[in-house]
Motif scaffolding. Sequence first.
Motif, PDB file in Angstrom:
ATOM      1  N   GLN A   1       0.050  23.761 -34.102  1.00  0.00           N
ATOM      2  CA  GLN A   1       1.262  23.833 -34.908  1.00  0.00           C
ATOM      3  C   GLN A   1       1.779  25.265 -34.914  1.00  0.00           C
ATOM      4  OE1 GLN A   1       0.765  22.287 -38.851  1.00  0.00           O
ATOM      5  NE2 GLN A   1       2.834  22.822 -39.511  1.00  0.00           N
ATOM      6  N   VAL A   2       3.081  25.440 -34.651  1.00  0.00           N
ATOM      7  CA  VAL A   2       3.641  26.781 -34.477  1.00  0.00           C
ATOM      8  C   VAL A   2       4.827  27.010 -35.402  1.00  0.00           C
ATOM      9  CG1 VAL A   2       4.642  28.425 -32.843  1.00  0.00           C
ATOM     10  CG2 VAL A   2       2.982  26.738 -32.039  1.00  0.00           C
ATOM     11  N   ASP A   3       4.787  28.123 -36.140  1.00  0.00           N
ATOM     12  CA  ASP A   3       5.972  28.652 -36.817  1.00  0.00           C
ATOM     13  C   ASP A   3       6.385  29.886 -36.028  1.00  0.00           C
ATOM     14  OD1 ASP A   3       5.881  26.728 -38.783  1.00  0.00           O
ATOM     15  OD2 ASP A   3       4.714  27.965 -40.165  1.00  0.00           O
ATOM     16  N   TRP A   4       7.658  29.972 -35.669  1.00  0.00           N
ATOM     17  CA  TRP A   4       8.130  31.037 -34.774  1.00  0.00           C
ATOM     18  C   TRP A   4       9.191  31.880 -35.474  1.00  0.00           C
ATOM     19  CZ3 TRP A   4      12.087  29.877 -30.351  1.00  0.00           C
ATOM     20  CH2 TRP A   4      12.391  31.063 -29.670  1.00  0.00           C
TER      21      TRP A   4
ATOM     22  N   MET B   1      -4.985  23.476 -35.469  1.00  0.00           N
ATOM     23  CA  MET B   1      -4.796  24.919 -35.619  1.00  0.00           C
ATOM     24  C   MET B   1      -3.322  25.208 -35.897  1.00  0.00           C
ATOM     25  SD  MET B   1      -5.452  27.965 -32.808  1.00  0.00           S
ATOM     26  CE  MET B   1      -7.208  27.655 -32.695  1.00  0.00           C
ATOM     27  N   ARG B   2      -3.091  26.146 -36.797  1.00  0.00           N
ATOM     28  CA  ARG B   2      -1.712  26.545 -37.111  1.00  0.00           C
ATOM     29  C   ARG B   2      -1.558  28.039 -36.857  1.00  0.00           C
ATOM     30  NH1 ARG B   2       1.759  25.330 -42.694  1.00  0.00           N
ATOM     31  NH2 ARG B   2       3.781  25.928 -41.827  1.00  0.00           N
ATOM     32  N   VAL B   3      -0.519  28.404 -36.097  1.00  0.00           N
ATOM     33  CA  VAL B   3      -0.315  29.808 -35.771  1.00  0.00           C
ATOM     34  C   VAL B   3       1.099  30.246 -36.155  1.00  0.00           C
ATOM     35  CG1 VAL B   3      -1.918  29.616 -33.827  1.00  0.00           C
ATOM     36  CG2 VAL B   3       0.543  29.507 -33.404  1.00  0.00           C
ATOM     37  N   LEU B   4       1.219  31.548 -36.410  1.00  0.00           N
ATOM     38  CA  LEU B   4       2.523  32.167 -36.562  1.00  0.00           C
ATOM     39  C   LEU B   4       2.792  32.960 -35.298  1.00  0.00           C
ATOM     40  CD1 LEU B   4       5.043  33.026 -38.218  1.00  0.00           C
ATOM     41  CD2 LEU B   4       3.701  34.989 -39.017  1.00  0.00           C
ATOM     42  N   LEU B   5       3.898  32.676 -34.631  1.00  0.00           N
ATOM     43  CA  LEU B   5       4.301  33.387 -33.420  1.00  0.00           C
ATOM     44  C   LEU B   5       5.473  34.305 -33.764  1.00  0.00           C
ATOM     45  CD1 LEU B   5       4.395  33.895 -30.326  1.00  0.00           C
ATOM     46  CD2 LEU B   5       5.912  31.878 -30.176  1.00  0.00           C
ATOM     47  N   ALA B   6       5.285  35.598 -33.537  1.00  0.00           N
ATOM     48  CA  ALA B   6       6.361  36.579 -33.742  1.00  0.00           C
ATOM     49  C   ALA B   6       6.751  37.120 -32.373  1.00  0.00           C
ATOM     50  CB  ALA B   6       5.890  37.711 -34.656  1.00  0.00           C
ATOM     51  N   GLU B   7       7.893  36.657 -31.860  1.00  0.00           N
ATOM     52  CA  GLU B   7       8.350  37.030 -30.524  1.00  0.00           C
ATOM     53  C   GLU B   7       9.876  37.034 -30.513  1.00  0.00           C
ATOM     54  OE1 GLU B   7       9.097  38.291 -27.276  1.00  0.00           O
ATOM     55  OE2 GLU B   7       6.920  37.895 -27.274  1.00  0.00           O
ATOM     56  N   ASP B   8      10.484  38.198 -30.205  1.00  0.00           N
ATOM     57  CA  ASP B   8      11.938  38.282 -30.266  1.00  0.00           C
ATOM     58  C   ASP B   8      12.622  37.869 -28.962  1.00  0.00           C
ATOM     59  OD1 ASP B   8      10.877  40.630 -29.076  1.00  0.00           O
ATOM     60  OD2 ASP B   8      12.763  41.684 -29.412  1.00  0.00           O
ATOM     61  N   ASP B   9      11.870  37.734 -27.875  1.00  0.00           N
ATOM     62  CA  ASP B   9      12.414  37.208 -26.623  1.00  0.00           C
ATOM     63  C   ASP B   9      12.514  35.690 -26.774  1.00  0.00           C
ATOM     64  OD1 ASP B   9      12.694  36.069 -24.043  1.00  0.00           O
ATOM     65  OD2 ASP B   9      11.814  37.846 -23.113  1.00  0.00           O
ATOM     66  N   LYS B  10      13.735  35.196 -26.972  1.00  0.00           N
ATOM     67  CA  LYS B  10      13.902  33.781 -27.312  1.00  0.00           C
ATOM     68  C   LYS B  10      13.463  32.850 -26.193  1.00  0.00           C
ATOM     69  CE  LYS B  10      17.427  34.561 -30.812  1.00  0.00           C
ATOM     70  NZ  LYS B  10      18.787  34.255 -31.295  1.00  0.00           N
ATOM     71  N   ARG B  11      13.670  33.261 -24.943  1.00  0.00           N
ATOM     72  CA  ARG B  11      13.236  32.412 -23.836  1.00  0.00           C
ATOM     73  C   ARG B  11      11.716  32.295 -23.808  1.00  0.00           C
ATOM     74  NH1 ARG B  11      11.122  32.718 -19.032  1.00  0.00           N
ATOM     75  NH2 ARG B  11      10.911  34.983 -19.198  1.00  0.00           N
ATOM     76  N   LEU B  12      11.035  33.434 -23.923  1.00  0.00           N
ATOM     77  CA  LEU B  12       9.577  33.435 -23.911  1.00  0.00           C
ATOM     78  C   LEU B  12       9.020  32.761 -25.160  1.00  0.00           C
ATOM     79  CD1 LEU B  12       6.894  34.264 -22.672  1.00  0.00           C
ATOM     80  CD2 LEU B  12       7.145  36.506 -23.765  1.00  0.00           C
ATOM     81  N   GLY B  13       9.620  33.051 -26.302  1.00  0.00           N
ATOM     82  CA  GLY B  13       9.151  32.446 -27.548  1.00  0.00           C
ATOM     83  C   GLY B  13       9.243  30.932 -27.516  1.00  0.00           C
ATOM     84  N   LYS B  14      10.368  30.442 -26.998  1.00  0.00           N
ATOM     85  CA  LYS B  14      10.556  28.984 -26.911  1.00  0.00           C
ATOM     86  C   LYS B  14       9.520  28.360 -25.986  1.00  0.00           C
ATOM     87  CE  LYS B  14      14.164  25.534 -26.088  1.00  0.00           C
ATOM     88  NZ  LYS B  14      15.596  25.336 -25.731  1.00  0.00           N
TER      89      LYS B  14
ATOM     90  N   ASP C   1       4.097  40.044 -31.301  1.00  0.00           N
ATOM     91  CA  ASP C   1       4.631  40.949 -30.292  1.00  0.00           C
ATOM     92  C   ASP C   1       4.700  42.347 -30.906  1.00  0.00           C
ATOM     93  OD1 ASP C   1       5.852  42.008 -28.053  1.00  0.00           O
ATOM     94  OD2 ASP C   1       7.851  41.293 -28.589  1.00  0.00           O
ATOM     95  N   TRP C   2       4.399  43.361 -30.108  1.00  0.00           N
ATOM     96  CA  TRP C   2       4.382  44.741 -30.634  1.00  0.00           C
ATOM     97  C   TRP C   2       5.781  45.183 -31.049  1.00  0.00           C
ATOM     98  CZ3 TRP C   2       0.274  48.686 -29.238  1.00  0.00           C
ATOM     99  CH2 TRP C   2       0.558  49.934 -29.789  1.00  0.00           C
ATOM    100  N   MET C   3       6.719  45.143 -30.080  1.00  0.00           N
ATOM    101  CA  MET C   3       8.081  45.632 -30.340  1.00  0.00           C
ATOM    102  C   MET C   3       8.954  44.494 -30.853  1.00  0.00           C
ATOM    103  SD  MET C   3       7.672  48.739 -29.768  1.00  0.00           S
ATOM    104  CE  MET C   3       9.381  49.209 -30.075  1.00  0.00           C
ATOM    105  N   MET C   4       9.325  44.605 -32.122  1.00  0.00           N
ATOM    106  CA  MET C   4      10.154  43.587 -32.764  1.00  0.00           C
ATOM    107  C   MET C   4      11.262  44.267 -33.538  1.00  0.00           C
ATOM    108  SD  MET C   4       8.764  40.377 -32.451  1.00  0.00           S
ATOM    109  CE  MET C   4       9.288  39.492 -33.908  1.00  0.00           C
TER     110      MET C   4
END
Length: 224
Positions: A26-29, A1-14, A51-54
Amino acid sequence: MRVLLAEDDKRLGKLIQYMLEQNEIQVDWVTNGSDIYEYATYTEYDILILDWMMPGETGIAACSRLRKEGYSRAILMLTARDSVEDRVTGLDAGADDYLVKPFEFAELLARLRALGRRSTQKIQQDIVQVGEFTLNRTAKVLKRGEEVIQLSPREFQIFDLLAQNIGIVVPRDIILDRIWGLESDVSSNNIDSYMKILRKKLGTGSTIIKTVRGVGYRLDAGQA
C-alpha cells in the motif's frame, strides 16, 4: 506493508507507486517534502521511501527531523546522489538504507522486504524492561510496576535515549543533538535540570540514572 513514497518526479513516482501496488504494498505518495513530516507523524507506515532533493523540505532534512523527535520506523533514502560522502550523510541523518538512482526495481523490493523484517523485530522490542520500569515506545508510556509515570515528551525522549544505551555513558552533546538539535539554545544546565526532574518523577529512591561528571549520563538497569 504500507509505505510513504516521497518523490517529486511525477513520472518516476507514478511508476514506483504502480509497481509497489502490484506487489501488494500500500502506497501513499507525496510530491512535496513539506508533507513528509505530517504524513509520517499521523499515519502508521512500515517504511518511508524518501527522495533526497524535494521541493519544500528535503528528504534528508525530514529524515533528520523525524529521528530527532524519536521516529523509529524504517527509512530508505532513494536518490541520485551517489558519492560516499552523500551516503554517509544520509545514514548519519537516520536513514536505515540508501539506494541510488537509477536502480533495478527488484532490488528496491528486496531492500523493502529486508527493512520490513527489521521493522517487525523492532516492534517486538517496543516494550522494554529497564529494571523495575517498563518502557512502551509505541504508546510513549513509562510504568513502574502498574503505576504510570507522567512524563513530558522531552522527558520521555531522554529516558528512551538512555534506555537504548543501557550501561553506556551518553554524553551531554549527544543528548542535546538527539533531543533538541545542536543549534538549539538548550545548554548543559538545562539538560541537568531535566535529569533532576526526571529522577524525581522516577521516585525519590531511584538511582537508575547515573551522572558521570564532565561527560554525561548512564542508565543502569540493575539499579532502582
